[in-house]
Design a protein around this motif. Structure first.
Motif, PDB file in Angstrom:
ATOM      1  N   ALA A  88       0.822  -1.213   0.000  1.00  0.00           N
ATOM      2  CA  ALA A  88       0.000   0.000   0.000  1.00  0.00           C
ATOM      3  C   ALA A  88       0.857   1.264   0.000  1.00  0.00           C
ATOM      4  O   ALA A  88       0.462   2.294  -0.570  1.00  0.00           O
ATOM      5  N   LYS A  89       2.037   1.188   0.616  1.00  0.00           N
ATOM      6  CA  LYS A  89       2.910   2.373   0.735  1.00  0.00           C
ATOM      7  C   LYS A  89       3.951   2.471  -0.377  1.00  0.00           C
ATOM      8  O   LYS A  89       4.592   3.509  -0.531  1.00  0.00           O
ATOM      9  N   PHE A  90       4.125   1.410  -1.141  1.00  0.00           N
ATOM     10  CA  PHE A  90       5.212   1.362  -2.123  1.00  0.00           C
ATOM     11  C   PHE A  90       4.991   2.397  -3.226  1.00  0.00           C
ATOM     12  O   PHE A  90       3.846   2.650  -3.629  1.00  0.00           O
ATOM     13  N   PRO A  91       6.057   3.022  -3.750  1.00  0.00           N
ATOM     14  CA  PRO A  91       5.886   4.057  -4.786  1.00  0.00           C
ATOM     15  C   PRO A  91       5.304   3.532  -6.092  1.00  0.00           C
ATOM     16  O   PRO A  91       4.727   4.299  -6.860  1.00  0.00           O
ATOM     17  N   ALA A  92       5.445   2.245  -6.364  1.00  0.00           N
ATOM     18  CA  ALA A  92       4.817   1.652  -7.552  1.00  0.00           C
ATOM     19  C   ALA A  92       3.465   1.087  -7.128  1.00  0.00           C
ATOM     20  O   ALA A  92       3.388   0.215  -6.271  1.00  0.00           O
ATOM     21  N   GLN A  93       2.385   1.593  -7.726  1.00  0.00           N
ATOM     22  CA  GLN A  93       1.051   1.207  -7.291  1.00  0.00           C
ATOM     23  C   GLN A  93       0.277   0.388  -8.331  1.00  0.00           C
ATOM     24  O   GLN A  93      -0.927   0.189  -8.201  1.00  0.00           O
ATOM     25  N   ASN A  94       0.970  -0.067  -9.364  1.00  0.00           N
ATOM     26  CA  ASN A  94       0.348  -1.008 -10.299  1.00  0.00           C
ATOM     27  C   ASN A  94       0.562  -2.411  -9.744  1.00  0.00           C
ATOM     28  O   ASN A  94       1.699  -2.843  -9.604  1.00  0.00           O
ATOM     29  N   HIS A  95      -0.513  -3.091  -9.418  1.00  0.00           N
ATOM     30  CA  HIS A  95      -0.413  -4.410  -8.794  1.00  0.00           C
ATOM     31  C   HIS A  95      -1.069  -5.478  -9.661  1.00  0.00           C
ATOM     32  O   HIS A  95      -2.073  -5.220 -10.331  1.00  0.00           O
ATOM     33  N   LYS A  96      -0.493  -6.674  -9.622  1.00  0.00           N
ATOM     34  CA  LYS A  96      -1.022  -7.819 -10.355  1.00  0.00           C
ATOM     35  C   LYS A  96      -0.974  -9.018  -9.423  1.00  0.00           C
ATOM     36  O   LYS A  96       0.058  -9.280  -8.811  1.00  0.00           O
ATOM     37  N   SER A  97      -2.079  -9.741  -9.275  1.00  0.00           N
ATOM     38  CA  SER A  97      -2.120 -10.909  -8.384  1.00  0.00           C
ATOM     39  C   SER A  97      -1.965 -12.186  -9.204  1.00  0.00           C
ATOM     40  O   SER A  97      -2.736 -12.420 -10.142  1.00  0.00           O
ATOM     41  N   VAL A  98      -0.977 -12.995  -8.838  1.00  0.00           N
ATOM     42  CA  VAL A  98      -0.683 -14.245  -9.549  1.00  0.00           C
ATOM     43  C   VAL A  98      -0.299 -15.286  -8.515  1.00  0.00           C
ATOM     44  O   VAL A  98       0.388 -14.977  -7.542  1.00  0.00           O
ATOM     45  N   GLY A  99      -0.728 -16.518  -8.704  1.00  0.00           N
ATOM     46  CA  GLY A  99      -0.314 -17.605  -7.827  1.00  0.00           C
ATOM     47  C   GLY A  99       0.996 -18.199  -8.308  1.00  0.00           C
ATOM     48  O   GLY A  99       1.427 -17.942  -9.435  1.00  0.00           O
ATOM     49  N   SER A 100       1.654 -18.989  -7.473  1.00  0.00           N
ATOM     50  CA  SER A 100       2.903 -19.685  -7.795  1.00  0.00           C
ATOM     51  C   SER A 100       4.050 -18.704  -8.009  1.00  0.00           C
ATOM     52  O   SER A 100       3.960 -17.791  -8.832  1.00  0.00           O
ATOM     53  N   VAL A 101       5.128 -18.909  -7.278  1.00  0.00           N
ATOM     54  CA  VAL A 101       6.312 -18.058  -7.469  1.00  0.00           C
ATOM     55  C   VAL A 101       6.842 -18.203  -8.898  1.00  0.00           C
ATOM     56  O   VAL A 101       7.239 -17.222  -9.538  1.00  0.00           O
ATOM     57  N   GLY A 102       6.826 -19.433  -9.418  1.00  0.00           N
ATOM     58  CA  GLY A 102       7.280 -19.639 -10.792  1.00  0.00           C
ATOM     59  C   GLY A 102       6.474 -18.831 -11.782  1.00  0.00           C
ATOM     60  O   GLY A 102       7.025 -18.225 -12.714  1.00  0.00           O
ATOM     61  N   CYS A 103       5.157 -18.781 -11.587  1.00  0.00           N
ATOM     62  CA  CYS A 103       4.302 -17.989 -12.487  1.00  0.00           C
ATOM     63  C   CYS A 103       4.538 -16.496 -12.294  1.00  0.00           C
ATOM     64  O   CYS A 103       4.479 -15.726 -13.267  1.00  0.00           O
TER      65      CYS A 103
END
Length: 283
Positions: A182-197
């Motif tokens: 929430a505080k990070f300067p980059a506010q474009n977020h994408k939700s993805v499962g699996s670290v590999g993905c």
């Protein structure tokens, strides 16, 4: 020992075979497609995890034996007596993203890494639903293999920090991570499962940064080893917030603290920003 390229050829073949097994469970075409979901330390385990773990171990051990190699798989590590001093260790996650596999999001992967002196030297990450297999060797670059052929991957960016996209977990969230995002300067977020993905989205230039924090759940060696190498050999970076390299097969399977992966640009600043923000998290 076989040379690294010969070992890589074996690992790639095993990765494709494992992909077919997982897809058969995912799409209900396996001989017995029931997943029989169980829970181990609050994490789901299915018959697909177990079947693919058995397949990968049998294939690698049949081709390479035990003389030069030790083997650690997520599904069997508690029953293995792997020596920390083993020179070459396979670290395997037969199904990374089991929750997403169960929920049919498509975000699941297979991780196969070969570690020497606590660092990965060979990696395969297969993403079955994308029909892609990413592979890398230390100093040899990163490539993506599809049914149509093999192509090298080299990361570039040029974006300011504010325009970067952060890829984050769907299920492994905790208050400090939510605060940080929430505080990070980059506010474009994408939700993805699996670290590999997640790392694949950076390789495919659909995202730029991945952040993980240990909390109730903590990334394990098998979550990170293979994705790290395919990212770093493509020009990215994957470190602790203090910039130190990750270590594997140390006797502790957990990767504690804050981890940050990026396309390589702004990496130090991103790590420093994450550490400074987290220092102000209201306990």
């Amino acid at each position: 020992m076989k040379d690294l390229q010969a070992i890589l050829a074996i690992a790639r073949q095993v990765g494709w075979g494992a992909s077919e097994i997982l897809k058969s469970y995912y799409h209900g075409t396996a001989k017995n497609p029931e997943l029989d979901v169980q829970y181990k330390e609050n994490e789901p385990v299915t018959l697909a995890d177990i079947a693919v773990s058995r397949y990968i171990l049998e294939q690698l051990q049949s081709a390479l034996g035990h003389e030069d190699f030790a083997y650690i798989s997520e599904e069997t590590y508690e029953s293995e007596l792997t020596e920390k001093s083993a020179k070459l260790v396979w670290i395997i996650d037969p199904l990374d993203g089991t929750r997403d596999f169960i929920q049919k999001t498509g975000d699941y992967a297979i991780h196969i890494a070969l570690v020497q002196d606590n660092r990965p030297i060979l990696a395969v990450v297969a993403v079955p639903e994308a029909e892609k297999l990413y592979f890398a060797t230390l100093g040899g670059g990163t490539f993506v293999e599809t049914p149509n052929g093999i192509n090298p991957i080299q990361l570039t960016s040029g974006k300011p920090i504010a325009d970067l996209t952060i890829v984050a977990s769907r299920s492994h969230r905790n208050p400090p991570l939510d605060y940080l995002l929430a505080k990070f300067p980059a506010q474009n977020h994408k939700s993805v499962g699996s670290v590999g993905c997640k790392i694949a989205t950076i390789l495919e230039k659909q995202a730029d940064v991945y952040i993980a924090l240990s909390g109730k759940s903590c990334p394990k060696d098998w979550d990170i080893a293979a994705p790290e190498l395919i990212l770093t050999e493509a020009g990215g970076q994957f470190t602790h917030f203090d910039g130190s390299l990750l270590q594997y097969n140390t006797g502790d399977i957990n990767q504690w603290g804050g981890l940050l992966a990026s396309n390589g640009e702004h990496h130090q600043i991103l790590c420093e920003t994450a550490a400074n923000l987290l220092a102000h998290f209201p306990d």
